[in-house]
Scaffold this motif. Structure first.
Motif, short mmCIF file in Angstrom:
data_model
loop_
_atom_site.label_atom_id
_atom_site.label_comp_id
_atom_site.label_asym_id
_atom_site.label_seq_id
_atom_site.Cartn_x
_atom_site.Cartn_y
_atom_site.Cartn_z
N HIS A 1 -6.40 -0.48 5.15
CA HIS A 1 -5.41 -0.24 4.93
C HIS A 1 -5.30 -1.82 3.83
O HIS A 1 -3.21 -1.72 3.78
CB HIS A 1 -4.12 -0.67 6.46
N HIS B 1 -2.18 0.67 10.91
CA HIS B 1 -2.92 1.49 11.06
C HIS B 1 -2.18 3.27 11.58
O HIS B 1 -2.83 2.54 12.61
CB HIS B 1 -4.33 1.06 10.73
N THR C 1 -0.31 -4.86 5.05
CA THR C 1 -0.29 -3.42 5.40
C THR C 1 -0.55 -4.14 7.18
O THR C 1 -1.83 -3.54 7.29
CB THR C 1 -0.44 -2.76 5.09
N ARG D 1 0.63 -1.62 -0.28
CA ARG D 1 -0.13 -0.08 -0.22
C ARG D 1 1.18 1.33 0.46
O ARG D 1 0.67 1.91 -0.34
CB ARG D 1 -0.91 -0.25 1.39
N GLN D 2 2.13 0.85 0.90
CA GLN D 2 2.59 2.13 0.90
C GLN D 2 3.68 2.31 -0.23
O GLN D 2 3.70 3.66 -1.11
CB GLN D 2 3.65 2.28 2.15
N GLU E 1 -3.27 9.03 8.29
CA GLU E 1 -2.80 9.57 7.45
C GLU E 1 -2.38 11.74 7.76
O GLU E 1 -1.87 11.46 7.27
CB GLU E 1 -2.38 9.00 6.13
#
Length: 284
Positions: A252, A198, A195, A98-99, A201
């Motif tokens: 996430h 959490h 991921t 994800r990142q 963000e």
């Protein structure tokens, strides 16, 4: 076998009952479950370079596992162990697909911004010194760079994105939180994903309203916040908070969810595009 972006030791804590080497894997794309061997999931060939893979194993995963094992047994941990686990928690937030996907999506905008700012400086240089051949040459070089990198990402940028990111400041933020450790309700369980952690963000980790969440195992989860002083509190069972933990982890997840059972609620929650996630007020 590829490089694991979720540690196998972490996945083993979500294993199917009486099948310690297997988990249920839910795929958000196909909306299907399958029983999968832990050694084969959450990994990809060439996901890290060898140096990064080695550093993760020796500096992050090994020390982190030892401290989590102590927390699961309710053993006390010292400051050095808390620091090691804070680093582990930060890496769990940033190492997954994800990142990495979000970072790659940012590249074109950042690239164009840098090129535009550089172009403005060079054109001002030309305005100030119209006869300067070097200034005109730099503008030509910039146009070549714009064309070259319009379809490809520079290798040094690729290398940075492929490494899990962290800083002393973000690790310190997690360290300074109060860690609330809570059990899953009777007959229920926590899930994990590609991921495994959490955070909100929009807040980052430094805001006084920030919260960090990770499922330590199918039976225990950890929520970090600044509502109380630095420390560890083993909380009583709270079914609503347990649901919120799973909602956060699923929100996430880029694609794969790992759990000890395959149940319909995982599909229902995972498929929500913009789930409502609430702050946890019970620990004030």
């Amino acid at each position: 076998m590829g490089h694991h972006y979720v540690p196998r030791e972490h996945l083993r804590r979500f294993a199917i009952q009486n099948k310690s080497k297997f988990v249920w894997m839910y795929d958000k794309h196909t909306r299907k479950y399958r029983e999968a061997a832990i050694r084969t999931v959450a990994q990809e060939n060439g996901y890290y370079d060898l140096e990064t893979e080695s550093a993760l194993a020796e500096v992050v995963e090994g020390p982190g596992k030892k401290v989590i094992d102590k927390l699961l047994k309710r053993d006390a941990i010292d400051n050095a162990e808390r620091t090691s686990l804070s680093l582990y928690f930060m890496i769990m937030l940033s190492r997954g697909p994800r990142q990495r996907k979000k970072s790659f999506e940012l590249v074109p905008g950042i690239r164009e911004k840098v090129i535009k700012e550089t172009e403005d400086l060079i054109r001002q240089w030309i305005t100030d010194e119209p006869g300067n051949r070097m200034a005109h040459h730099r503008l030509q070089e910039l146009e070549l760079a714009r064309k070259k990198f319009s379809d490809e990402i520079p290798q040094n940028v690729m290398d940075i994105i492929r490494r899990p990111h962290w800083s002393e400041q973000t690790v310190e933020c997690i360290y300074n939180m109060c860690w609330h450790i809570m059990p899953a309700p009777l007959g229920k369980y926590f899930v994990t994903g590609d991921t495994p952690a959490h955070s909100f963000e929009s807040l980052g980790l430094r805001n006084l309203s920030s919260e960090y969440t990770i499922s330590l195992s199918k039976d225990l989860a950890l929520i970090g916040d600044y509502k109380r002083k630095t420390g560890i509190i083993y909380e009583r069972l709270d079914a609503q908070v347990a649901k919120e933990v799973n909602r956060r982890i699923l929100s996430h997840t880029e694609r794969f969810v790992f759990s000890p059972r395959n149940e319909k609620w995982i599909d229902m929650v995972a498929q929500k595009n913009e789930p409502y996630l609430s702050h946890i007020s019970r620990y004030k």
